[in-house]
Design an enzyme around this catalytic site. Structure first.
Site, mmCIF file in Angstrom:
data_model
loop_
_atom_site.group_PDB
_atom_site.id
_atom_site.type_symbol
_atom_site.label_atom_id
_atom_site.label_comp_id
_atom_site.label_asym_id
_atom_site.label_seq_id
_atom_site.Cartn_x
_atom_site.Cartn_y
_atom_site.Cartn_z
ATOM 1 N N LEU A 254 -33.849 -23.767 18.924
ATOM 2 C CA LEU A 254 -35.162 -23.644 18.299
ATOM 3 C C LEU A 254 -36.211 -23.419 19.390
ATOM 4 O O LEU A 254 -36.100 -23.975 20.488
ATOM 5 C CB LEU A 254 -35.480 -24.920 17.514
ATOM 6 N N HIS B 235 -26.123 -36.092 18.758
ATOM 7 C CA HIS B 235 -25.321 -35.464 19.805
ATOM 8 C C HIS B 235 -24.059 -36.297 20.010
ATOM 9 O O HIS B 235 -24.142 -37.523 20.118
ATOM 10 C CB HIS B 235 -26.129 -35.400 21.112
HETATM 11 C C1 GRF Z 1 -21.279 -33.587 15.149
HETATM 12 O O1 GRF Z 1 -20.306 -34.033 16.033
HETATM 13 C C2 GRF Z 1 -22.645 -33.692 15.771
HETATM 14 O O2 GRF Z 1 -22.775 -34.774 16.653
HETATM 15 C C3 GRF Z 1 -22.754 -32.403 16.531
HETATM 16 O O3 GRF Z 1 -22.119 -31.445 15.723
HETATM 17 C C4 GRF Z 1 -21.175 -32.091 14.883
HETATM 18 C C5 GRF Z 1 -21.531 -31.743 13.486
HETATM 19 O O4 GRF Z 1 -20.586 -32.216 12.554
HETATM 20 N N1 GRF Z 1 -24.135 -32.110 16.843
HETATM 21 P P1 GRF Z 1 -20.940 -32.204 11.004
HETATM 22 O O5 GRF Z 1 -21.344 -30.785 10.661
HETATM 23 O O6 GRF Z 1 -22.048 -33.170 10.779
HETATM 24 O O7 GRF Z 1 -19.668 -32.627 10.318
#
Ligand code: GRF
Length: 205
Positions: free
Chosen positions: A75, A91
């Site tokens: 973004l 994260h």
């Molecule tokens: C998660 O591990 C999150 O921490 C990261 O991307 C992944 C997304 O998984 N940013 P989901 O789409 O929520 O199942």
């Protein structure tokens, strides 16, 4: 107090979005998921047009807070600044360690014994920004990136709704670039890896 209206931005599987929706189903939860936006990370050249369209949707739905949940598009600083203090990201690592991609494979390669997840406020620098909540998990012998990812994902689903709750309740303030959570319950658990079976460490504190 009226519930905060939340938009969740996703690019893929959406399991964190589901965890947020499940938490928000409870009467007492201070936020409602008013909008889910999914994008495909391709066509980066369309960023400005995408952000204009996104901003219009967020305004049309009177969105108060934005949750990035596996949202794989960068973004712009302008967009992030507009939502500063009102946009969260999750994260899959204990920031500031392992920012960026492939966090689980990199944690395994580094040989860390403890790994985890972080929910933070979004700032223009990727995977930075004041941390609201973190959860740690053990790294086990024989873990693969997949088994470790699954263990981390479980705690993601717990801390994301909790962090959004704190923000929606107006309990998050930033002091010297760090989050302070009003009325926070002190964490009292110690995670030691490898485990200490006799429990002496815990008792001796
Ligand atoms: C998660 O591990 C999150 O921490 C990261 O991307 C992944 C997304 O998984 N940013 P989901 O789409 O929520 O199942």
């Amino acid at each position: 107090m009226s519930k905060k209206r939340v938009a969740v931005l996703i690019s893929g599987r959406g399991s964190n979005m589901e965890a947020l929706i499940a938490a928000a189903a409870s009467e007492a939860y201070p936020a409602q998921i008013a909008l889910v936006v999914s994008n495909r990370p391709d066509a980066p050249g369309l960023r400005a047009a995408f952000e204009r369209a996104l901003q219009a949707r967020l305004e049309a739905h009177r969105i108060d807070l934005v949750c990035l949940a596996g949202f794989m598009r960068l973004l712009s600083a302008d967009f992030v600044d507009h939502w500063r203090g009102r946009m969260l990201n999750i994260h899959p690592a204990l920031l500031p360690s392992f920012n960026g991609l492939d966090t689980h494979a990199r944690a395994l390669a580094a040989g860390v014994k403890i790994h985890g997840a972080t929910v933070h406020l979004v700032v223009p620098e990727v995977d930075s920004g004041p941390i609201i909540a973190q959860a740690a998990v053990p790294v086990r012998d024989g873990d693969t990136a997949e088994t470790l990812a699954a263990r981390v994902l479980e705690v993601e689903h717990r801390i994301y709704p909790a962090a959004l709750k704190f923000l929606a309740e107006g309990r998050v303030t930033i002091v010297d670039g760090r989050c302070r959570i009003e009325g926070e319950t002190e964490a009292d658990d110690v995670l030691v890896v490898p485990g200490i079976c006799d429990g002496r460490l815990r008792g001796s504190q």
